[in-house]
Design a protein around this motif. Structure first.
Motif, PDB file in Angstrom:
ATOM      1  N   TYR A 195       0.828  -1.203   0.000  1.00  0.00           N
ATOM      2  CA  TYR A 195       0.000   0.000   0.000  1.00  0.00           C
ATOM      3  C   TYR A 195       0.863   1.254   0.000  1.00  0.00           C
ATOM      4  N   ARG A 196       0.525   2.163  -0.884  1.00  0.00           N
ATOM      5  CA  ARG A 196       1.214   3.442  -1.026  1.00  0.00           C
ATOM      6  C   ARG A 196       0.152   4.524  -1.161  1.00  0.00           C
ATOM      7  N   ALA A 197       0.519   5.737  -0.836  1.00  0.00           N
ATOM      8  CA  ALA A 197      -0.380   6.864  -1.110  1.00  0.00           C
ATOM      9  C   ALA A 197       0.470   8.113  -1.255  1.00  0.00           C
ATOM     10  N   ASP A 198      -0.079   9.125  -1.908  1.00  0.00           N
ATOM     11  CA  ASP A 198       0.658  10.381  -2.086  1.00  0.00           C
ATOM     12  C   ASP A 198       0.773  11.135  -0.766  1.00  0.00           C
ATOM     13  N   ALA A 199      -0.124  10.853   0.178  1.00  0.00           N
ATOM     14  CA  ALA A 199       0.024  11.388   1.541  1.00  0.00           C
ATOM     15  C   ALA A 199      -0.714  10.478   2.512  1.00  0.00           C
ATOM     16  N   PHE A 200      -0.193  10.446   3.742  1.00  0.00           N
ATOM     17  CA  PHE A 200      -0.843   9.721   4.838  1.00  0.00           C
ATOM     18  C   PHE A 200      -1.306  10.734   5.868  1.00  0.00           C
ATOM     19  N   LEU A 201      -2.448  10.453   6.473  1.00  0.00           N
ATOM     20  CA  LEU A 201      -2.879  11.263   7.610  1.00  0.00           C
ATOM     21  C   LEU A 201      -3.310  10.319   8.716  1.00  0.00           C
ATOM     22  N   CYS A 202      -2.805  10.568   9.908  1.00  0.00           N
ATOM     23  CA  CYS A 202      -3.086   9.690  11.036  1.00  0.00           C
ATOM     24  C   CYS A 202      -3.563  10.551  12.206  1.00  0.00           C
ATOM     25  N   PRO A 203      -4.872  10.503  12.531  1.00  0.00           N
ATOM     26  CA  PRO A 203      -5.393  11.395  13.571  1.00  0.00           C
ATOM     27  C   PRO A 203      -5.224  10.858  14.993  1.00  0.00           C
ATOM     28  N   GLU A 204      -3.978  10.707  15.396  1.00  0.00           N
ATOM     29  CA  GLU A 204      -3.687  10.433  16.806  1.00  0.00           C
ATOM     30  C   GLU A 204      -4.066  11.682  17.615  1.00  0.00           C
ATOM     31  N   PRO A 205      -4.268  11.551  18.914  1.00  0.00           N
ATOM     32  CA  PRO A 205      -4.673  12.719  19.703  1.00  0.00           C
ATOM     33  C   PRO A 205      -3.515  13.702  19.891  1.00  0.00           C
ATOM     34  N   THR A 206      -3.472  14.726  19.045  1.00  0.00           N
ATOM     35  CA  THR A 206      -2.336  15.666  19.053  1.00  0.00           C
ATOM     36  C   THR A 206      -2.754  17.074  19.463  1.00  0.00           C
ATOM     37  N   ASP A 207      -3.942  17.218  20.027  1.00  0.00           N
ATOM     38  CA  ASP A 207      -4.424  18.560  20.403  1.00  0.00           C
ATOM     39  C   ASP A 207      -4.504  19.509  19.206  1.00  0.00           C
ATOM     40  N   GLU A 208      -4.896  18.946  18.078  1.00  0.00           N
ATOM     41  CA  GLU A 208      -5.079  19.717  16.832  1.00  0.00           C
ATOM     42  C   GLU A 208      -3.791  20.387  16.367  1.00  0.00           C
ATOM     43  N   ARG A 209      -2.671  19.754  16.705  1.00  0.00           N
ATOM     44  CA  ARG A 209      -1.383  20.209  16.186  1.00  0.00           C
ATOM     45  C   ARG A 209      -0.853  19.163  15.219  1.00  0.00           C
ATOM     46  N   LEU A 210       0.029  19.617  14.348  1.00  0.00           N
ATOM     47  CA  LEU A 210       0.681  18.714  13.410  1.00  0.00           C
ATOM     48  C   LEU A 210       1.996  18.232  14.032  1.00  0.00           C
ATOM     49  N   VAL A 211       2.258  16.948  13.955  1.00  0.00           N
ATOM     50  CA  VAL A 211       3.509  16.411  14.499  1.00  0.00           C
ATOM     51  C   VAL A 211       4.655  16.741  13.541  1.00  0.00           C
ATOM     52  N   ARG A 212       5.602  17.534  14.054  1.00  0.00           N
ATOM     53  CA  ARG A 212       6.737  17.976  13.230  1.00  0.00           C
ATOM     54  C   ARG A 212       7.890  16.970  13.289  1.00  0.00           C
ATOM     55  N   ALA A 213       8.011  16.315  14.433  1.00  0.00           N
ATOM     56  CA  ALA A 213       9.093  15.335  14.604  1.00  0.00           C
ATOM     57  C   ALA A 213       8.656  14.327  15.637  1.00  0.00           C
ATOM     58  N   ASN A 214       9.115  13.109  15.464  1.00  0.00           N
ATOM     59  CA  ASN A 214       8.671  11.992  16.283  1.00  0.00           C
ATOM     60  C   ASN A 214       9.913  11.208  16.705  1.00  0.00           C
ATOM     61  N   SER A 215       9.967  10.877  17.989  1.00  0.00           N
ATOM     62  CA  SER A 215      11.171  10.209  18.471  1.00  0.00           C
ATOM     63  C   SER A 215      11.172   8.724  18.092  1.00  0.00           C
ATOM     64  N   GLY A 216      12.371   8.167  18.055  1.00  0.00           N
ATOM     65  CA  GLY A 216      12.495   6.729  17.861  1.00  0.00           C
ATOM     66  C   GLY A 216      12.251   6.018  19.182  1.00  0.00           C
ATOM     67  N   ILE A 217      12.118   4.707  19.122  1.00  0.00           N
ATOM     68  CA  ILE A 217      11.793   3.942  20.323  1.00  0.00           C
ATOM     69  C   ILE A 217      12.403   2.549  20.246  1.00  0.00           C
ATOM     70  N   ALA A 218      12.747   2.009  21.415  1.00  0.00           N
ATOM     71  CA  ALA A 218      13.115   0.592  21.496  1.00  0.00           C
ATOM     72  C   ALA A 218      12.553   0.039  22.799  1.00  0.00           C
ATOM     73  N   LYS A 219      11.991  -1.151  22.735  1.00  0.00           N
ATOM     74  CA  LYS A 219      11.393  -1.792  23.913  1.00  0.00           C
ATOM     75  C   LYS A 219      12.262  -2.960  24.367  1.00  0.00           C
ATOM     76  N   PHE A 220      12.524  -2.989  25.658  1.00  0.00           N
ATOM     77  CA  PHE A 220      13.464  -3.984  26.169  1.00  0.00           C
ATOM     78  C   PHE A 220      12.834  -4.898  27.218  1.00  0.00           C
ATOM     79  N   ALA A 221      13.430  -6.069  27.363  1.00  0.00           N
ATOM     80  CA  ALA A 221      13.151  -6.959  28.492  1.00  0.00           C
ATOM     81  C   ALA A 221      14.499  -7.269  29.127  1.00  0.00           C
TER      82      ALA A 221
END
Ligand SMILES: [Zn+2]
Length: 436
Positions: free
Chosen positions: A194-220
């Motif tokens: 699946y591809r698209a010319d744009a994606f939009l994901c309405p996570e709860p962002t307080d009506e702001r646009l996410v400019r940058a998103n941190s990386g993550i790693a989950k450990f045990a």
């Protein structure tokens, strides 16, 4: 830019008609959202809510593709993270509405249906999976994160149809699983092509646009001690005591990582973008024995552009050096680290994309110009990273005002949800192009 490309080019009359169509359906949307929240879609239990979503999209005339999380790609496709067997179950839905053609751009509206556990349920002011509306907020686990967003995607497109607007570009509605644990739901959508010319994901962002998103790693982390009888504690090493010492050292590592934020774009003003979290801990075997094992599960965050492998290595090195230079660990087996969930790079949304321009004017139009679109960084995992990092696609994360997500008394602001639904409708019209 063609005349169909910006909502500002939508006539004021058409903007009013689209917004009115959202208003007319808003009670129905809230009922749909309540139904979503009522489904206890904890990880591994999403199939019932996906049945509901599939049924409602099928009834609207979408082409439905429902397919399982593709566990065979773990370790092969870079968007996939390691997952326990029980996290390789579940199905995603991609519902497609073909556009009329004529030069429109395609759009994918993405949302996840899995939710995190409610925690201590009797600390909620009402049961977490029985949604209630109080003072304009819907309360319930998953109401904000992010079943409200899924309802906005569905009802924004409904409103366009009701307003007599047909889109030139194709639109996909994604309902995915496995966001809260590994991101393998979104990865499976990408891997399916699946591809698209744009994606939009309405996570709860307080009506702001996410400019940058941190990386993550989950450990045990598995910490081993030397079990013994309490009558001779000197012969033992408590795995619980060692785990506490190790956690303190990892907090020092966290502090060093947090200090790096001052040199990073977007994150200098966020007090703790790293958010080392010890999410669960269990240890010991008997109340009156020195513990032989203690297990800690958690997550670390890091900055966009960081190679996740560099951060996981620094974490492992911290564990190894603690056991090497803290005499309390002498004689005990070395702790082990296993990366047992999302290990994913973050992303940045470059300013100035065509998609952002269209969203910005849709945001303004939905609020009758009340205020402009603001952007901010978001220090947590987002499925958007899968499409941005591995798909190379423009991905906008923008959604309603929510509170206490992952906490007690999670809730979403329904007035905000209404505005966001209008924004998504106007954005889709502006982005995909319209025939009226
Ligand atoms: Zn979410």
């Amino acid at each position: 830019m063609g005349p169909h490309e910006r909502p500002s080019s939508l006539s004021p009359e058409l903007v009013r008609r689209i917004c009115a169509a959202v208003d007319e359906r808003f009670d129905e949307q809230v009922a749909f959202l309540s139904d979503l929240v009522r489904h206890v879609s904890l990880r591994g239990r999403e199939e019932a809510v996906q049945d509901m979503v599939e049924g409602s999209l099928r009834a609207r005339g979408y082409d439905i593709d429902r397919f399982p999380v593709d566990g065979a790609l773990v370790g092969i496709h870079p968007a996939f993270s390691w997952a326990a067997e029980e996290h390789l179950r579940g199905t995603n839905i991609v519902a497609t509405m073909k556009g009329r053609g004529g030069g429109g751009r395609s759009l994918a509206l993405n949302a996840h249906v899995d939710v995190v556990p409610a925690g201590v349920e009797d600390r909620w002011s009402s049961p977490p999976f029985e949604p209630v509306v109080r003072d304009g907020w819907m309360h319930g686990r998953g109401s904000a994160d992010m079943k409200a967003g899924l309802s906005a995607n569905v009802f924004a497109l409904d409103a366009l149809q009701a307003a007599g607007v047909s889109l030139r570009g194709d639109v996909q509605v994604h309902s995915v699983v496995e966001e809260e644990t590994t991101g393998n739901g979104a990865a499976s959508v990408l891997a399916r092509g699946y591809r698209a010319d744009a994606f939009l994901c309405p996570e709860p962002t307080d009506e702001r646009l996410v400019r940058a998103n941190s990386g993550i790693a989950k450990f045990a982390l598995e910490v081993s001690g030397i079990p013994t009888h309490p009558q001779e504690p000197g012969k033992g090493r408590s795995a619980i005591d060692l785990a506490v010492r190790l956690m303190a050292r990892l907090r020092e590592l966290e502090a060093r990582w947090i200090a790096e934020r001052l040199d990073k774009p977007h994150f200098a003003a966020i007090p703790n973008p790293v958010s080392l979290t010890f999410g669960t801990i269990s240890g010991g075997e008997w109340q009156a024995s020195v513990a032989s094992a203690c297990r800690i599960k958690g997550r670390i965050g890091f900055y966009p552009g960081d190679d996740p492998r560099r951060r996981t290595r620094e974490f492992e090195d911290c564990v190894a050096s603690t056991t090497g230079d803290d005499p309390a660990f002498a004689g005990a087996p070395s702790p082990t680290v296993h990366w047992n969930g999302s290990v994913h790079a973050g992303y940045e949304l470059e300013p100035g994309t065509a998609a952002e321009a269209v969203l910005s004017s849709a945001h303004a139009a939905a609020r009758e110009g009340a205020d402009g679109l603001r952007s901010s960084p978001m220090p947590c995992y987002l499925d958007a990273a899968v499409f941005a990092v591995h798909g190379g696609m423009t991905t906008l994360v923008y959604g309603p005002v929510g509170e206490r997500i992952h906490g007690i008394d999670e809730r979403v602001d329904l007035a905000s949800l209404r505005r966001v639904t209008k924004t998504i409708a106007l954005f889709a019209a502006g982005w995909c192009g319209i025939d009226v």
